[in-house]
Design a protein around this motif. Structure first.
Motif, PDB file in Angstrom:
ATOM      1  N   ALA A  56      -4.614  -2.703  -0.850  1.00  0.00           N
ATOM      2  CA  ALA A  56      -3.350  -2.473  -1.557  1.00  0.00           C
ATOM      3  C   ALA A  56      -3.522  -2.584  -3.072  1.00  0.00           C
ATOM      4  O   ALA A  56      -2.958  -1.797  -3.840  1.00  0.00           O
TER       5      ALA A  56
ATOM      6  N   PRO B 295       3.847   0.485  -7.217  1.00  0.00           N
ATOM      7  CA  PRO B 295       3.604  -0.812  -6.577  1.00  0.00           C
ATOM      8  C   PRO B 295       4.238  -1.954  -7.371  1.00  0.00           C
ATOM      9  O   PRO B 295       4.113  -2.010  -8.597  1.00  0.00           O
TER      10      PRO B 295
ATOM     11  N   ARG C 265       0.826  -1.199   0.000  1.00  0.00           N
ATOM     12  CA  ARG C 265       0.000   0.000   0.000  1.00  0.00           C
ATOM     13  C   ARG C 265       0.868   1.259   0.000  1.00  0.00           C
ATOM     14  O   ARG C 265       0.575   2.226  -0.711  1.00  0.00           O
TER      15      ARG C 265
END
Length: 314
Positions: A311, A64, A56
């Motif tokens: 996330a 990410p 996250r």
């Protein structure tokens, strides 16, 4: 190094080890608690939480790495099985005389004579090598973070002889995965990592106190200390404090990592599960204590689901 397999330990029931494993391997698999995977789950779950929160933070930074996170989950799963087995083996080596005097544990491989002490040490070394292989797949910062836990892991089995709440030391060891996801994915330990770790320590003390109530009378006879004996009839009040602290610290960790509706929903369901445990547990019923203890796998996975969805959605 190995004697006849003999019967399954008294604290197990029929399982894949008894039904399918070759007879010569069964004592070693029991030594590693392969017949009771709950310990591996409970060691893995803080790792899963930390990977999700670290992911996250990566997502909020705009980069990410979902592939890396997935690889880490697989590595941590392998490592959890190896290191939980090594920890149980080390515990049984140190406790072999005590286990022989406790009804639930007297049929474990060492006190029952199914594995020799030398064989147990060899098996411990092999599991340690498996854990080392996983460790070497991680970045240097994560390796250093993992190695920092070894002292706590080594001394934990001795703590029941020294302090009244050895579960606190177990919490320090079993919660280390709450740091490892951050260390491996972002190579840093932000405030959310330490908040998650602290909350996990309280969670472990709570659920292992429930588990320890199965052995309360035997522990008193043998002279072993435990939180079950220390909290005694006030256990439910202690659980309110421990589990309440867990939820508060997890809320702070989630907030520090950016929050999000799915993360908060996961925490709410996790908190509801802990409240159910407090209402449901009967400290004078060993079977009830075992069932409530085992349910912590589901509680942990519920929270992970919320953190993981958050996330991925960030």
């Amino acid at each position: 190094m190995m004697l006849p397999a003999g019967p399954a330990p008294a604290d197990t029931t029929g399982n894949w080890v008894d039904r399918r494993a070759p007879s010569f391997l069964r004592p070693f698999l029991r030594l590693a608690r392969a017949d009771r995977p709950i310990g591996s789950w409970l060691l893995l779950i803080p790792c899963l939480w930390s990977v999700a929160l670290a992911l996250r933070l990566q997502a909020d930074a705009g980069a990410p790495d979902y592939g890396h996170a997935a690889v880490l989950v697989a590595l941590f799963a392998i490592g959890a099985v190896a290191m939980r087995g090594a920890g149980c083996t080390w515990n049984d080596i140190l406790d072999r005389d005590i286990d022989g005097r406790v009804e639930r544990t007297r049929s474990r491989p060492l006190p029952a004579g199914q594995v020799t002490l030398a064989g147990a040490f060899v098996f411990l070394g092999l599991q340690g090598l498996a854990g080392l292989a996983v460790l070497l797949c991680l970045p240097p910062f994560a390796i250093a973070t993992a190695l920092a836990s070894l002292g706590v892991v080594v001394i934990y089995p001795l703590m029941k002889r020294v302090i009244w709440v050895p579960q606190a030391v177990l919490g320090l060891a079993f919660s280390w995965g709450a740091l490892m996801g951050f260390a491996a994915l972002i190579e840093a330990l932000p405030p959310s990592a330490f908040l998650l770790y602290a909350g996990s320590v309280l969670w472990v003390i709570g659920y292992d106190t429930i588990y320890a109530h199965q052995d309360r009378e035997d522990d008193e006879t043998v002279g072993v200390k435990s939180s079950a004996r220390f909290f005694a009839g006030a256990t439910k009040r202690w659980l309110v404090g421990l589990y309440g602290g867990t939820v508060v610290l997890f809320a702070l960790a989630i907030g520090a990592a950016g929050g999000g509706v799915f993360a908060w929903l996961g925490l709410a369901l996790f908190a509801a599960h802990l409240a159910w445990q407090i209402r449901r547990v009967d400290i004078d019923d060993g079977r009830n204590c075992l069932r409530v203890f085992l349910s912590n796998r589901d509680a942990g996975l519920i929270l992970f689901a919320g953190l993981a969805v958050q996330a991925l959605a960030a």
